[in-house]
Design an enzyme around this catalytic site. Structure first.
Site, PDB file in Angstrom:
ATOM      1  N   ALA A  20     -43.320  35.312  95.370  1.00  0.00           N
ATOM      2  CA  ALA A  20     -43.886  35.568  95.518  1.00  0.00           C
ATOM      3  C   ALA A  20     -44.719  35.808  94.252  1.00  0.00           C
ATOM      4  O   ALA A  20     -45.660  35.757  93.527  1.00  0.00           O
ATOM      5  CB  ALA A  20     -44.643  36.209  96.236  1.00  0.00           C
ATOM      6  N   PRO A  29     -51.371  38.001  96.983  1.00  0.00           N
ATOM      7  CA  PRO A  29     -50.471  38.989  97.091  1.00  0.00           C
ATOM      8  C   PRO A  29     -49.424  38.491  97.250  1.00  0.00           C
ATOM      9  O   PRO A  29     -48.785  37.898  98.024  1.00  0.00           O
ATOM     10  CB  PRO A  29     -51.130  40.010  97.788  1.00  0.00           C
ATOM     11  CG  PRO A  29     -51.615  39.180  99.188  1.00  0.00           C
ATOM     12  CD  PRO A  29     -52.145  37.862  98.448  1.00  0.00           C
ATOM     13  N   ASP A  30     -48.609  39.157  96.261  1.00  0.00           N
ATOM     14  CA  ASP A  30     -46.748  39.854  96.493  1.00  0.00           C
ATOM     15  C   ASP A  30     -46.361  39.877  97.873  1.00  0.00           C
ATOM     16  O   ASP A  30     -47.017  41.073  98.411  1.00  0.00           O
ATOM     17  CB  ASP A  30     -45.993  39.789  95.075  1.00  0.00           C
ATOM     18  CG  ASP A  30     -45.542  41.323  94.720  1.00  0.00           C
ATOM     19  OD1 ASP A  30     -45.661  41.338  93.905  1.00  0.00           O
ATOM     20  OD2 ASP A  30     -46.290  42.039  95.898  1.00  0.00           O
ATOM     21  N   PHE A  31     -44.933  40.734  98.515  1.00  0.00           N
ATOM     22  CA  PHE A  31     -44.531  41.846  99.191  1.00  0.00           C
ATOM     23  C   PHE A  31     -44.632  43.220  98.670  1.00  0.00           C
ATOM     24  O   PHE A  31     -44.984  43.750  99.512  1.00  0.00           O
ATOM     25  CB  PHE A  31     -43.419  40.797  99.649  1.00  0.00           C
ATOM     26  CG  PHE A  31     -44.030  39.643 100.616  1.00  0.00           C
ATOM     27  CD1 PHE A  31     -43.751  38.906 100.136  1.00  0.00           C
ATOM     28  CD2 PHE A  31     -44.402  38.655 102.425  1.00  0.00           C
ATOM     29  CE1 PHE A  31     -43.696  36.924 100.598  1.00  0.00           C
ATOM     30  CE2 PHE A  31     -45.088  38.311 102.749  1.00  0.00           C
ATOM     31  CZ  PHE A  31     -44.821  36.887 102.256  1.00  0.00           C
ATOM     32  N   ARG A  32     -43.697  42.864  98.117  1.00  0.00           N
ATOM     33  CA  ARG A  32     -42.737  43.878  97.850  1.00  0.00           C
ATOM     34  C   ARG A  32     -43.847  44.776  96.612  1.00  0.00           C
ATOM     35  O   ARG A  32     -43.009  45.919  95.704  1.00  0.00           O
ATOM     36  CB  ARG A  32     -41.282  44.131  97.431  1.00  0.00           C
ATOM     37  CG  ARG A  32     -41.273  43.755  98.605  1.00  0.00           C
ATOM     38  CD  ARG A  32     -39.667  43.217  99.263  1.00  0.00           C
ATOM     39  NE  ARG A  32     -38.878  42.825 100.829  1.00  0.00           N
ATOM     40  CZ  ARG A  32     -39.322  41.621 100.632  1.00  0.00           C
ATOM     41  NH1 ARG A  32     -39.938  40.391 100.104  1.00  0.00           N
ATOM     42  NH2 ARG A  32     -39.163  40.841 102.222  1.00  0.00           N
ATOM     43  N   ASN A  97     -42.147  30.049  98.528  1.00  0.00           N
ATOM     44  CA  ASN A  97     -43.249  30.863  98.792  1.00  0.00           C
ATOM     45  C   ASN A  97     -44.273  30.096  99.837  1.00  0.00           C
ATOM     46  O   ASN A  97     -43.598  28.435 100.324  1.00  0.00           O
ATOM     47  CB  ASN A  97     -44.437  30.612  97.425  1.00  0.00           C
ATOM     48  CG  ASN A  97     -43.790  31.492  96.675  1.00  0.00           C
ATOM     49  OD1 ASN A  97     -43.291  32.557  97.156  1.00  0.00           O
ATOM     50  ND2 ASN A  97     -44.089  31.157  95.052  1.00  0.00           N
ATOM     51  N   ILE A  98     -44.520  30.432 100.070  1.00  0.00           N
ATOM     52  CA  ILE A  98     -44.905  29.584 101.620  1.00  0.00           C
ATOM     53  C   ILE A  98     -46.659  28.748 101.276  1.00  0.00           C
ATOM     54  O   ILE A  98     -46.944  27.853 102.135  1.00  0.00           O
ATOM     55  CB  ILE A  98     -45.404  29.523 103.104  1.00  0.00           C
ATOM     56  CG1 ILE A  98     -46.726  30.902 103.198  1.00  0.00           C
ATOM     57  CG2 ILE A  98     -44.045  29.817 103.319  1.00  0.00           C
ATOM     58  CD1 ILE A  98     -46.397  31.973 104.289  1.00  0.00           C
ATOM     59  N   ASP A  99     -47.192  29.386 100.116  1.00  0.00           N
ATOM     60  CA  ASP A  99     -48.797  28.473  99.372  1.00  0.00           C
ATOM     61  C   ASP A  99     -47.995  27.293  99.042  1.00  0.00           C
ATOM     62  O   ASP A  99     -47.186  27.284  98.872  1.00  0.00           O
ATOM     63  CB  ASP A  99     -49.176  29.110  98.189  1.00  0.00           C
ATOM     64  CG  ASP A  99     -48.134  29.758  97.051  1.00  0.00           C
ATOM     65  OD1 ASP A  99     -48.082  30.742  97.072  1.00  0.00           O
ATOM     66  OD2 ASP A  99     -47.669  28.610  96.876  1.00  0.00           O
ATOM     67  N   HIS A 114     -38.122  28.846 103.198  1.00  0.00           N
ATOM     68  CA  HIS A 114     -38.532  29.418 103.938  1.00  0.00           C
ATOM     69  C   HIS A 114     -40.430  28.775 104.124  1.00  0.00           C
ATOM     70  O   HIS A 114     -41.206  28.909 105.445  1.00  0.00           O
ATOM     71  CB  HIS A 114     -39.244  31.027 103.661  1.00  0.00           C
ATOM     72  CG  HIS A 114     -38.495  31.943 102.600  1.00  0.00           C
ATOM     73  ND1 HIS A 114     -38.761  33.244 102.006  1.00  0.00           N
ATOM     74  CD2 HIS A 114     -37.390  32.149 103.208  1.00  0.00           C
ATOM     75  CE1 HIS A 114     -37.810  33.476 101.656  1.00  0.00           C
ATOM     76  NE2 HIS A 114     -36.103  32.533 103.076  1.00  0.00           N
TER      77      HIS A 114
END
Ligand code: APR
Length: 236
Positions: A20, A29-32, A97-99, A114
């Site tokens: 991400a 945005p990323d996750f962490r 990533n899912i983008d 993913h």
């Protein structure tokens, strides 16, 4: 970053394993990170399959906001540099990533371990369609239902689901054959994706480009701590 450029130029087959962090420059945005998605406790179960099947409403309230960000996102300087390298190198992208920013930047070989938001499937009868057909409903933050009474789930890998086999096996194979593996923008804490660098062969150069330390840093031949866009902007 002439060191990175030198490493890339010396390599024949290059695999980029991205997370991400490669997309944050585009507004996704990323996750962490401190201001990542998971900094809001309400998002912690957003991609949990049992929570989703029990009640898809929180996910689709999140999806309405996420869709707007995705629609305004453009490939970053790092996505574009990775696509440019295809002109002179054998490049494979393995992304968590899912983008769709790698594809939109022009990368031709992209394995999405993913899954992807591009298609959705009814959880009850399996009816499959392009998620874009559901956008009007998703934009309203509502749950998209199928005529059979089931609701749709995007073909993204939720926690508790297995990864898409084709993408996983092709990713593993590409990394096994790589001369250079470059991790870009991942905390490398989510398995099994975080195990992918372990498939590299002896003699494969490992480069990690990330804003923060990762558990794999001690094994890397080169760690570049910083912003992916800045680091990749002059790479050719
Ligand atoms: N440049 C470089 N690194 C960056 C940048 C940037 N512009 N922005 C963020 N980063 C770094 C952060 O410091 C962090 O270490 O990218 C990393 C992103 O880590 P995560 O947010 O954990 O994202 P990722 O590694 O892709 O997560 C893996 O977890 O939630 C699941 O399925 C989801 O695919 C995701 C998986």
């Amino acid at each position: 970053m002439n060191t990175l450029q030198n490493r890339l130029d010396e390599a024949g087959r290059i695999v980029f394993l991205t997370g991400a962090g490669i997309s944050t420059e585009s507004g996704i945005p990323d996750f962490r990170s401190a201001n990542g998605l998971y900094s809001d406790p309400a998002n912690l179960n957003i991609f949990d399959i049992s929570a989703f099947l029990a009640d898809p409403r929180p996910f689709y309230r999140f999806a309405a906001r996420f869709l707007k960000v995705m629609e305004n996102a453009l490939p970053t300087r790092a996505h574009r540099a990775i696509a440019r390298l295809q002109g002179s190198h054998d490049v494979t992208v393995v992304t968590q990533n899912i983008d769709d920013l790698h594809q939109r930047a022009g990368s031709r070989t992209v394995w999405s371990v993913h899954g992807t938001l591009a298609f959705s499937r009814c959880v009850k009868c399996g009816h499959r369609l392009a998620t874009s057909e559901l956008h009007p409903i998703i934009r309203r933050g509502e749950v998209p239902y199928h005529a059979c009474g089931g609701f749709y789930k995007p073909e993204v890998t939720f926690f508790g689901e297995s990864l898409p086999q084709t993408d996983w096996l092709n990713s593993q194979k590409a990394i096994e054959e790589a001369d250079l593996l470059c991790v870009v923008g991942s905390s490398l804490v989510v398995y099994p994706a975080a195990a992918l660098p372990g498939y590299r062969r002896r003699g494969c150069t490992l480069v990690i480009v990330n804003r923060e330390p990762t558990p794999l840093d001690p094994e890397a031949d080169l760690v570049i701590r910083g912003d992916a866009g800045e680091i990749f902007k002059n790479i050719k």
